[in-house]
Design a protein around this motif. Structure first.
Motif, PDB file in Angstrom:
ATOM      1  N   TYR A 155       0.850  -1.184   0.000  1.00 18.94           N
ATOM      2  CA  TYR A 155       0.000   0.000   0.000  1.00 18.94           C
ATOM      3  C   TYR A 155       0.890   1.238   0.000  1.00 18.94           C
ATOM      4  O   TYR A 155       2.013   1.220   0.512  1.00 18.94           O
ATOM      5  CB  TYR A 155      -0.900   0.032   1.234  1.00 18.94           C
ATOM      6  N   GLN A 163      -5.637   9.741  -1.749  1.00 17.64           N
ATOM      7  CA  GLN A 163      -6.019   8.388  -2.145  1.00 17.64           C
ATOM      8  C   GLN A 163      -4.990   7.367  -1.666  1.00 17.64           C
ATOM      9  O   GLN A 163      -3.787   7.542  -1.881  1.00 17.64           O
ATOM     10  CB  GLN A 163      -6.157   8.290  -3.664  1.00 17.64           C
ATOM     11  N   ARG A 166      -3.273   0.509  -3.807  1.00 16.73           N
ATOM     12  CA  ARG A 166      -2.867  -0.882  -3.620  1.00 16.73           C
ATOM     13  C   ARG A 166      -2.028  -1.293  -4.819  1.00 16.73           C
ATOM     14  O   ARG A 166      -2.414  -1.048  -5.980  1.00 16.73           O
ATOM     15  CB  ARG A 166      -4.096  -1.786  -3.501  1.00 16.73           C
ATOM     16  N   PHE A 182      -7.371   1.943  -3.665  1.00 17.72           N
ATOM     17  CA  PHE A 182      -7.855   1.153  -2.535  1.00 17.72           C
ATOM     18  C   PHE A 182      -8.927   1.920  -1.772  1.00 17.72           C
ATOM     19  O   PHE A 182     -10.055   1.451  -1.632  1.00 17.72           O
ATOM     20  CB  PHE A 182      -6.681   0.792  -1.620  1.00 17.72           C
ATOM     21  N   ILE A 183      -8.620   3.117  -1.287  1.00 19.86           N
ATOM     22  CA  ILE A 183      -9.591   3.943  -0.582  1.00 19.86           C
ATOM     23  C   ILE A 183      -9.383   5.397  -0.985  1.00 19.86           C
ATOM     24  O   ILE A 183      -8.253   5.899  -0.971  1.00 19.86           O
ATOM     25  CB  ILE A 183      -9.448   3.824   0.952  1.00 19.86           C
ATOM     26  N   TYR A 216      -8.815   0.600   8.565  1.00 21.95           N
ATOM     27  CA  TYR A 216      -9.629   0.163   7.439  1.00 21.95           C
ATOM     28  C   TYR A 216      -9.392  -1.323   7.200  1.00 21.95           C
ATOM     29  O   TYR A 216      -8.248  -1.786   7.171  1.00 21.95           O
ATOM     30  CB  TYR A 216      -9.276   0.946   6.175  1.00 21.95           C
ATOM     31  N   ASP A 219     -11.349  -5.225   3.143  1.00 21.34           N
ATOM     32  CA  ASP A 219     -12.437  -5.010   2.180  1.00 21.34           C
ATOM     33  C   ASP A 219     -12.747  -3.530   1.980  1.00 21.34           C
ATOM     34  O   ASP A 219     -13.768  -3.166   1.418  1.00 21.34           O
ATOM     35  CB  ASP A 219     -13.699  -5.767   2.606  1.00 21.34           C
ATOM     36  N   ARG A 220     -11.881  -2.651   2.503  1.00 23.70           N
ATOM     37  CA  ARG A 220     -11.957  -1.195   2.354  1.00 23.70           C
ATOM     38  C   ARG A 220     -12.903  -0.517   3.341  1.00 23.70           C
ATOM     39  O   ARG A 220     -13.011   0.713   3.353  1.00 23.70           O
ATOM     40  CB  ARG A 220     -12.358  -0.792   0.922  1.00 23.70           C
ATOM     41  N   SER A 221     -13.586  -1.256   4.172  1.00 23.90           N
ATOM     42  CA  SER A 221     -14.539  -0.643   5.093  1.00 23.90           C
ATOM     43  C   SER A 221     -13.828   0.038   6.257  1.00 23.90           C
ATOM     44  O   SER A 221     -12.794  -0.442   6.743  1.00 23.90           O
ATOM     45  CB  SER A 221     -15.515  -1.701   5.631  1.00 23.90           C
TER      46      SER A 221
END
Length: 286
Positions: A155, A163, A166, A182-183, A216, A219-221
């Protein structure tokens, strides 16, 4: 869950915390102050350099790999001697090192940036078994370099983009594809800084200007955030006897004089206990 002051020295730009698993000791940097800092049972420790230093990995009991503005060095903690491993952008005085971390293969990744935050002047490199290679260019503020525990990816972020990216890796730890988003923290106006991954694959990201480290899931949550007193949280690292303590560096760079006064917490280094299940940083193989 609350943060306590681990070290009350107020760095102008604290960065690069590293828990040395053999020594049971935290090391970190004041980039602008050009210092490596630590503490042990005797109290505070520090080593002065003649240029900015920003990130480290551990080599053995007595040696670190340290990234400076001009090179990667083997640094002897016993006497302060250093030996150059390889040059780092020595053809320009406009850049310096920034975020960096050892990878699971024993390599070391280091990001650079413009000393005046010039757009696109930075890059990310990897040193591995004598091979030093540029991986990603056109970066403004390199940060958040860390690795999934299953070795599938790295990462990173260019903080200016807000941002987190990944990057897939091959069996030897080299990129095997293009970076992918990724996020995106832009919608929340959050600025990702340094980051570390725990045993479960959760990404812990310091967020500059927000006084917190956010977690995080793979799964990005978004899972949760832990607050630190320094508004500019810069980088987290897991350490302590069972690696459940999250150490967080901070900065007073860019804060108004009335905020960054001598009694403020900004720039101090913090510890938050029983946060998660961290893991030792890999040894750098020279």
């Amino acid at each position: 869950m609350s943060a306590e002051v681990f070290d009350d020295r107020r760095c102008f730009l604290g960065e690069g915390p590293l828990w040395h698993p053999l020594r049971g000791q935290l090391f970190w940097f004041d980039i602008i102050g050009q210092k490596l800092l630590s503490r042990d049972d005797s109290g505070p420790l520090e080593w002065a350099f003649d240029e900015p230093v920003s990130a480290a990995g551990w080599v053995d009991q007595d040696h670190l790999l340290i990234a400076s503005a001009s090179a990667l060095w083997q640094f002897d903690l016993r006497d302060g001697a250093r030996t150059q491993i390889c040059a780092l952008e020595q053809d320009t005085a406009a850049t310096r090192s920034n975020d960096g971390r050892a990878d699971p293969w024993g390599g070391f990744w280091i990001g650079t940036m413009g000393r005046e935050t010039e757009p696109g002047l930075g890059a990310i490199y990897r040193y591995f078994l004598g091979n030093f290679r540029k991986l990603i260019g056109d970066i403004t503020i390199s940060n958040a370099i860390c690795f999934a525990p299953d070795r599938s990816c790295a990462y990173f972020t260019d903080t200016a983009t807000q941002q987190l990216m990944r990057l897939p890796l091959d069996r030897d730890g080299w990129p095997s594809g293009a970076p992918e988003l990724f996020i995106d923290l832009g919608p929340d106006d959050l600025n990702p800084d340094g980051a570390v991954v725990d045993r479960s694959g959760t990404l812990w990201v310091a967020q500059w200007g927000a006084g917190r480290v956010a977690a995080y899931a793979p799964d990005r949550s978004f899972l949760r955030a832990v607050a630190v007193p320094g508004v500019h949280a810069t980088c987290p690292a897991f350490g302590g006897a069972d690696f459940s303590t999250l150490f967080v560096t901070s900065a007073r760079q860019g804060l108004p004089a009335g905020v960054a006064h001598d009694q403020s917490p900004h720039g101090q280094t913090f510890a938050i206990h029983d946060v998660g299940e961290g893991a030792p940083e890999p040894r750098v193989i020279l």
